[in-house]
Design an enzyme around this catalytic site. Structure first.
Site, mmCIF file in Angstrom:
data_model
loop_
_atom_site.group_PDB
_atom_site.id
_atom_site.type_symbol
_atom_site.label_atom_id
_atom_site.label_comp_id
_atom_site.label_asym_id
_atom_site.label_seq_id
_atom_site.Cartn_x
_atom_site.Cartn_y
_atom_site.Cartn_z
ATOM 1 N N VAL A 1 5.451 5.461 1.419
ATOM 2 C CA VAL A 1 5.890 4.059 1.267
ATOM 3 C C VAL A 1 6.909 3.874 0.135
ATOM 4 O O VAL A 1 7.575 2.840 0.073
ATOM 5 C CB VAL A 1 4.712 3.072 1.089
ATOM 6 N N TYR B 1 -1.056 -2.413 -12.811
ATOM 7 C CA TYR B 1 -1.700 -2.649 -11.505
ATOM 8 C C TYR B 1 -1.814 -4.155 -11.231
ATOM 9 O O TYR B 1 -1.461 -4.621 -10.148
ATOM 10 C CB TYR B 1 -3.076 -1.985 -11.512
HETATM 11 P P1 NDP Z 1 -7.673 4.559 -1.602
HETATM 12 O O1 NDP Z 1 -7.216 5.238 -2.848
HETATM 13 O O2 NDP Z 1 -8.998 4.900 -1.039
HETATM 14 O O3 NDP Z 1 -6.559 4.762 -0.427
HETATM 15 C C1 NDP Z 1 -5.219 4.479 -0.706
HETATM 16 C C2 NDP Z 1 -4.408 4.688 0.550
HETATM 17 O O4 NDP Z 1 -3.031 4.412 0.248
HETATM 18 C C3 NDP Z 1 -4.470 6.122 1.064
HETATM 19 O O5 NDP Z 1 -4.417 6.126 2.482
HETATM 20 C C4 NDP Z 1 -3.196 6.733 0.494
HETATM 21 O O6 NDP Z 1 -2.667 7.824 1.235
HETATM 22 C C5 NDP Z 1 -2.235 5.547 0.626
HETATM 23 N N1 NDP Z 1 -1.080 5.690 -0.238
HETATM 24 C C6 NDP Z 1 -1.018 5.643 -1.589
HETATM 25 N N2 NDP Z 1 0.237 5.872 -2.017
HETATM 26 C C7 NDP Z 1 0.981 6.074 -0.895
HETATM 27 C C8 NDP Z 1 2.352 6.370 -0.681
HETATM 28 N N3 NDP Z 1 3.225 6.504 -1.701
HETATM 29 N N4 NDP Z 1 2.788 6.507 0.595
HETATM 30 C C9 NDP Z 1 1.937 6.407 1.627
HETATM 31 N N5 NDP Z 1 0.618 6.126 1.494
HETATM 32 C C10 NDP Z 1 0.161 5.977 0.237
HETATM 33 O O7 NDP Z 1 -7.573 3.001 -1.915
HETATM 34 P P2 NDP Z 1 -8.436 1.760 -1.389
HETATM 35 O O8 NDP Z 1 -8.738 1.932 0.037
HETATM 36 O O9 NDP Z 1 -9.525 1.513 -2.351
HETATM 37 O O10 NDP Z 1 -7.366 0.586 -1.601
HETATM 38 C C11 NDP Z 1 -6.517 0.127 -0.555
HETATM 39 C C12 NDP Z 1 -5.742 -1.070 -1.060
HETATM 40 O O11 NDP Z 1 -6.662 -2.091 -1.469
HETATM 41 C C13 NDP Z 1 -4.876 -0.769 -2.283
HETATM 42 O O12 NDP Z 1 -3.688 -1.518 -2.210
HETATM 43 C C14 NDP Z 1 -5.731 -1.264 -3.433
HETATM 44 O O13 NDP Z 1 -4.949 -1.604 -4.557
HETATM 45 C C15 NDP Z 1 -6.389 -2.474 -2.805
HETATM 46 N N6 NDP Z 1 -7.604 -2.893 -3.469
HETATM 47 C C16 NDP Z 1 -8.694 -2.049 -3.536
HETATM 48 C C17 NDP Z 1 -9.857 -2.481 -4.152
HETATM 49 C C18 NDP Z 1 -11.067 -1.632 -4.226
HETATM 50 O O14 NDP Z 1 -12.045 -2.075 -4.867
HETATM 51 N N7 NDP Z 1 -11.117 -0.460 -3.621
HETATM 52 C C19 NDP Z 1 -9.942 -3.808 -4.765
HETATM 53 C C20 NDP Z 1 -8.745 -4.610 -4.623
HETATM 54 C C21 NDP Z 1 -7.634 -4.167 -3.997
HETATM 55 P P3 NDP Z 1 -3.064 9.362 0.873
HETATM 56 O O15 NDP Z 1 -4.340 9.641 1.593
HETATM 57 O O16 NDP Z 1 -1.893 10.139 1.369
HETATM 58 O O17 NDP Z 1 -3.216 9.430 -0.624
#
Ligand code: NDP
Length: 254
Positions: free
Chosen positions: A71, A162
């Site tokens: 992304v 963040y």
């Molecule tokens: P995870 O760390 O479990 O997953 C993150 C996902 O984003 C993975 O699929 C990862 O891919 C992908 N990703 C990260 N960077 C890139 C990149 N440069 N290009 C492509 N894909 C990328 O996170 P969560 O599921 O916990 O979080 C998902 C969203 O929800 C985020 O935006 C987070 O900020 C938000 N959020 C989460 C909360 C929580 O409590 N968990 C609370 C509030 C918001 P890869 O597998 O390749 O690393």
């Protein structure tokens, strides 16, 4: 029993960051609603992408397509989406979910860390939405969901970068919703609290306990609960909601 949103069966929905965590739950939930689910994966993660594609089809997706882009790489993203649109129907739903977090006290925050967080969490969502906007203008009933966070509203010590990226997503959501409403393109942000995923697993036990004691519902959220809200916002059941910021946090920020 899950609510069924039948209009999602006619939609092609792109979910970013669906290889794990909340994004994966969203992709699975949309698949069980019968949508054509499109998701991205990073180079080297082909095996996970293939496995997820098969799972989404098993769950009932009309189709499932994995496309490779990071992304933060706008050119790669644009090429992948152009290629997708050459032989697939247009994307009419978008979930800007991919994100990273890195907790650092302000005095230790490095410029490159700040750039990485802003580029991944905020700039990417704006760029992908811009790339797809011409497609959206020609489509009907487009809905976008931006994955903000409760800390984008309330702030959090050690999360300057963040929380700034997540607050930025709220401003982007409101502006884009105003700009595109006349074209029946809706855009909303959601603000999860503490959801159990790899991201929150990285926190130490003391931090987890401290969060738990501040959550009125006395538990962490499940990815599937966030996914259900996203399905609602992508569907026609939310047709009069746009520019909204919806908290899903067990009451953490009442
Ligand atoms: P995870 O760390 O479990 O997953 C993150 C996902 O984003 C993975 O699929 C990862 O891919 C992908 N990703 C990260 N960077 C890139 C990149 N440069 N290009 C492509 N894909 C990328 O996170 P969560 O599921 O916990 O979080 C998902 C969203 O929800 C985020 O935006 C987070 O900020 C938000 N959020 C989460 C909360 C929580 O409590 N968990 C609370 C509030 C918001 P890869 O597998 O390749 O690393």
């Amino acid at each position: 029993m899950k609510a069924k949103f039948h209009d999602l069966e006619a939609k092609v929905i792109l979910v970013t960051g669906a290889t794990r965590g909340i994004g994966r739950s969203i992709a699975e939930s949309l698949a069980s609603q019968g949508a054509h689910v499109v998701f991205n994966y990073r180079e080297g993660k082909e095996a996970i992408a293939n496995e997820l594609c098969e799972k989404l089809k098993t769950l009932g997706a009309k189709n499932a397509t994995a496309i490779m882009f990071d992304v933060t790489n706008t050119e790669q993203m644009k090429n992948a989406l152009d290629t997708f649109h050459k032989d697939h129907p247009p994307i009419t739903g978008l979930v800007n979910n991919a994100g990273i977090s890195k907790d650092t006290l302000m005095l230790r925050l490095k410029e490159d860390e700040l750039s990485q967080i802003i580029d991944t969490n905020l700039k990417s969502a704006i760029m992908i939405t811009q790339i797809l906007s011409r497609t959206f203008l020609k489509a009907e009933n487009v809905s976008i969901v931006n994955m903000s966070s409760i800390v984008g509203l309330m702030g959090n010590a050690s999360q300057v970068a963040y929380s700034a990226s997540k607050a930025g997503l709220i401003g982007f959501t409101k502006s884009y919703a105003k700009e595109m409403a006349a074209k029946n393109v809706r855009c909303n942000a959601i603000c999860p609290g503490f959801i159990a995923t790899d991201m929150t697993d990285a926190l130490n036990e003391a931090a987890k306990e401290s969060y738990l004691s501040s959550i009125p519902l006395k538990r962490f959220g499940e990815s599937s609960e966030v996914a259900d809200l996203v399905s609602f916002l992508l569907s026609g059941a939310s047709s009069y909601i746009t520019g909204e910021t919806i908290k899903i946090d067990g009451g953490l920020y009442i």
